[in-house]
Design a protein around this motif. Structure first.
Motif, PDB file in Angstrom:
ATOM      1  N   SER A  72       3.441   7.377  -3.810  1.00 55.61           N
ATOM      2  CA  SER A  72       2.066   7.131  -4.228  1.00 55.61           C
ATOM      3  C   SER A  72       1.209   8.008  -3.582  1.00 55.61           C
ATOM      4  O   SER A  72       1.799   8.680  -2.484  1.00 55.61           O
ATOM      5  CB  SER A  72       1.900   5.452  -3.822  1.00 55.61           C
ATOM      6  OG  SER A  72       0.611   4.956  -4.529  1.00 55.61           O
ATOM      7  N   ALA A  73      -0.093   7.845  -3.574  1.00 55.37           N
ATOM      8  CA  ALA A  73      -1.232   8.626  -2.908  1.00 55.37           C
ATOM      9  C   ALA A  73      -1.163   8.601  -1.295  1.00 55.37           C
ATOM     10  O   ALA A  73      -1.396   9.703  -0.909  1.00 55.37           O
ATOM     11  CB  ALA A  73      -2.500   8.343  -3.406  1.00 55.37           C
ATOM     12  N   ASP A  74      -0.730   7.314  -1.074  1.00 58.05           N
ATOM     13  CA  ASP A  74      -0.398   7.439   0.529  1.00 58.05           C
ATOM     14  C   ASP A  74       0.697   7.767   1.009  1.00 58.05           C
ATOM     15  O   ASP A  74       1.032   7.701   2.182  1.00 58.05           O
ATOM     16  CB  ASP A  74      -1.123   5.931   1.132  1.00 58.05           C
ATOM     17  CG  ASP A  74      -0.118   4.797   0.723  1.00 58.05           C
ATOM     18  OD1 ASP A  74       0.586   5.126  -0.310  1.00 58.05           O
ATOM     19  OD2 ASP A  74      -0.465   3.782   1.082  1.00 58.05           O
ATOM     20  N   ARG A 140      -5.655  -2.092  -2.917  1.00 60.63           N
ATOM     21  CA  ARG A 140      -5.866  -0.679  -3.237  1.00 60.63           C
ATOM     22  C   ARG A 140      -4.693   0.152  -3.409  1.00 60.63           C
ATOM     23  O   ARG A 140      -4.518   1.014  -4.269  1.00 60.63           O
ATOM     24  CB  ARG A 140      -6.523  -0.340  -2.045  1.00 60.63           C
ATOM     25  CG  ARG A 140      -6.962   1.374  -1.926  1.00 60.63           C
ATOM     26  CD  ARG A 140      -7.447   1.746  -1.009  1.00 60.63           C
ATOM     27  NE  ARG A 140      -7.896   3.267  -0.989  1.00 60.63           N
ATOM     28  CZ  ARG A 140      -8.629   3.864  -0.140  1.00 60.63           C
ATOM     29  NH1 ARG A 140      -9.168   3.375   1.189  1.00 60.63           N
ATOM     30  NH2 ARG A 140      -8.815   5.186  -0.295  1.00 60.63           N
ATOM     31  N   GLY A 141      -3.436  -0.140  -2.767  1.00 64.31           N
ATOM     32  CA  GLY A 141      -2.320   0.562  -2.731  1.00 64.31           C
ATOM     33  C   GLY A 141      -1.675   0.314  -4.114  1.00 64.31           C
ATOM     34  O   GLY A 141      -1.057   1.136  -4.636  1.00 64.31           O
ATOM     35  N   GLU A 144      -3.091   2.465  -6.610  1.00 59.29           N
ATOM     36  CA  GLU A 144      -2.662   3.776  -6.493  1.00 59.29           C
ATOM     37  C   GLU A 144      -1.179   3.884  -6.878  1.00 59.29           C
ATOM     38  O   GLU A 144      -0.876   4.970  -7.603  1.00 59.29           O
ATOM     39  CB  GLU A 144      -2.780   4.229  -4.976  1.00 59.29           C
ATOM     40  CG  GLU A 144      -3.879   4.292  -4.453  1.00 59.29           C
ATOM     41  CD  GLU A 144      -4.093   4.655  -2.858  1.00 59.29           C
ATOM     42  OE1 GLU A 144      -2.863   4.462  -2.292  1.00 59.29           O
ATOM     43  OE2 GLU A 144      -5.095   5.101  -2.486  1.00 59.29           O
ATOM     44  N   ASP A 145      -0.238   2.713  -7.019  1.00 58.85           N
ATOM     45  CA  ASP A 145       0.964   2.953  -7.293  1.00 58.85           C
ATOM     46  C   ASP A 145       0.599   3.187  -8.901  1.00 58.85           C
ATOM     47  O   ASP A 145       1.597   3.875  -9.563  1.00 58.85           O
ATOM     48  CB  ASP A 145       1.678   1.715  -7.105  1.00 58.85           C
ATOM     49  CG  ASP A 145       1.853   1.374  -5.540  1.00 58.85           C
ATOM     50  OD1 ASP A 145       1.764   2.459  -4.890  1.00 58.85           O
ATOM     51  OD2 ASP A 145       2.019   0.319  -5.095  1.00 58.85           O
ATOM     52  N   LEU A 147      -1.591   4.361 -10.686  1.00 60.12           N
ATOM     53  CA  LEU A 147      -2.022   5.670 -11.244  1.00 60.12           C
ATOM     54  C   LEU A 147      -0.879   6.978 -10.706  1.00 60.12           C
ATOM     55  O   LEU A 147      -0.833   7.829 -11.449  1.00 60.12           O
ATOM     56  CB  LEU A 147      -3.442   6.048 -10.272  1.00 60.12           C
ATOM     57  CG  LEU A 147      -4.689   5.274 -10.641  1.00 60.12           C
ATOM     58  CD1 LEU A 147      -5.662   5.586  -9.348  1.00 60.12           C
ATOM     59  CD2 LEU A 147      -4.920   5.602 -11.911  1.00 60.12           C
ATOM     60  N   ALA A 148      -0.029   6.702  -9.899  1.00 57.51           N
ATOM     61  CA  ALA A 148       1.047   7.319  -9.452  1.00 57.51           C
ATOM     62  C   ALA A 148       2.058   7.446 -10.669  1.00 57.51           C
ATOM     63  O   ALA A 148       2.511   8.466 -10.944  1.00 57.51           O
ATOM     64  CB  ALA A 148       1.923   7.141  -8.208  1.00 57.51           C
ATOM     65  N   SER A 151       0.664   9.563 -13.535  1.00 58.17           N
ATOM     66  CA  SER A 151       0.721  10.867 -13.337  1.00 58.17           C
ATOM     67  C   SER A 151       2.108  11.368 -13.961  1.00 58.17           C
ATOM     68  O   SER A 151       2.540  12.355 -14.234  1.00 58.17           O
ATOM     69  CB  SER A 151       0.309  11.285 -12.022  1.00 58.17           C
ATOM     70  OG  SER A 151       0.570  12.563 -11.576  1.00 58.17           O
ATOM     71  N   ALA A 178      -6.857   0.377 -12.917  1.00 57.51           N
ATOM     72  CA  ALA A 178      -6.015   1.963 -12.793  1.00 57.51           C
ATOM     73  C   ALA A 178      -6.790   2.775 -14.062  1.00 57.51           C
ATOM     74  O   ALA A 178      -6.918   3.804 -14.158  1.00 57.51           O
ATOM     75  CB  ALA A 178      -4.572   1.730 -13.202  1.00 57.51           C
ATOM     76  N   SER A 182      -8.444   6.425 -14.078  1.00 58.91           N
ATOM     77  CA  SER A 182      -7.578   7.330 -14.414  1.00 58.91           C
ATOM     78  C   SER A 182      -8.255   8.623 -14.889  1.00 58.91           C
ATOM     79  O   SER A 182      -7.272   9.767 -15.344  1.00 58.91           O
ATOM     80  CB  SER A 182      -6.738   6.684 -15.628  1.00 58.91           C
ATOM     81  OG  SER A 182      -7.328   6.276 -16.883  1.00 58.91           O
TER      82      SER A 182
END
Length: 286
Positions: A72-74, A140-141, A144-145, A147-148, A151, A178, A182
């Motif tokens: 994920s992003a983080d 938030r996480g 991001e999951d 969105l990952a 992608s 998301a 996106s």
């Protein structure tokens, strides 16, 4: 006459005690819901263990699957399970954003239905803190999951690059957020029995707290700020710019159908199906 006054005083005392008891009960509910809100919202261990998958793909005759881990992003390591059709590289992908309880093993029956009945690929997303994914669930996480996952499937050469997000209950909030974030990489959205926010759900499930949390109460829900992960998507829903199908059950055990009605502000291709039972949304698994 004395007996009448004595009776009235007794009723007054009982009324005061009932009022005090009601205030105390509400205060206890407020403290508990605030201190333990993460555990009240997220239930990854519904099957007994966060990592235990109650079913495996082979249990549902799913042979063409791919288990992958992405970041994920983080940097949190997230587990995805791709369930593919025979012509997977040319067909759309439905990313399934699950509800707050259990893990992706519980969603295999729905994935099997989608693959066999609709002929689409399915990506089961395991949020952080759920199943085999790392981390701890938080708003938030988890967005991001998602969105990952979007992608990843768009880069994949084994599935098509048309992506639809399908959100169930809490997953509807994940999918809405998301989709809006996106930047055009999501082509469609399906919401099943979603809700407007966690404070609104708290007000629905705990009626004594309704004046404190519900956005439509007389004071606008003055204590909504106490909830960290509010998942407030009502205003955000109006920014969804892709075709959207909304599925609402009049007999959902948790989510009041009026919350789905309030989400009808989604502007593009909205169709609200109000079924008499949420079983309507379980496709034929035969």
């Amino acid at each position: 006459m004395k007996a009448v006054w004595a009776g009235l005083r007794f009723v007054a005392r009982m009324g005061k005690r009932a009022a005090v008891l009601g205030v105390c009960s509400s205060a206890v509910l407020l403290v508990v819901s605030t201190l333990f809100q993460n555990k009240l919202i997220y239930h990854p261990g519904a099957s007994g263990s966060n990592c235990e998958y109650v079913w495996h793909p082979s249990d549902w005759g799913l042979r063409n699957t791919e288990s992958v881990f992405i970041e994920s992003a983080d940097g949190t390591r997230i587990h995805l399970l791709l369930v593919k059709t025979s012509q997977s590289n040319t067909l759309p992908v439905v990313i399934l954003c699950q509800s707050n309880a259990g893990n992706i093993g519980h969603r295999l029956p729905k994935a099997a239905s989608f693959v066999r009945t609709l002929g689409v690929n399915v990506c089961l997303l395991s949020y952080r803190g759920y199943g085999k994914s790392e981390g701890r669930p938080e708003e938030r996480g988890m967005v991001e999951d998602a969105l990952a996952a979007v992608s990843f499937v768009r880069r994949s050469t084994t599935v098509g690059n048309v992506v639809v997000l399908y959100g169930l209950s809490l997953g509807a909030a994940v999918a809405i957020r998301a989709t809006v974030a996106s930047q055009g990489t999501v082509q469609g959205l399906v919401i099943e029995n979603g809700y407007t926010s966690i404070p609104d759900m708290a007000a629905a499930l705990l009626p004594p707290l309704k004046p404190l949390f519900h956005s439509q109460s007389f004071n606008g829900g003055m204590l909504r700020f106490l909830i960290r992960d509010r998942w407030e998507v009502l205003k955000l829903a109006s920014k969804v710019d892709v075709p959207c199908l909304m599925l609402a059950s009049l007999k959902d055990e948790m989510v009041p159908p009026e919350q789905m009605r309030r989400l009808r502000c989604v502007p593009h291709g909205l169709l609200l199906v109000e079924a008499c039972s949420n079983l309507l949304f379980e496709l034929d698994q035969g």
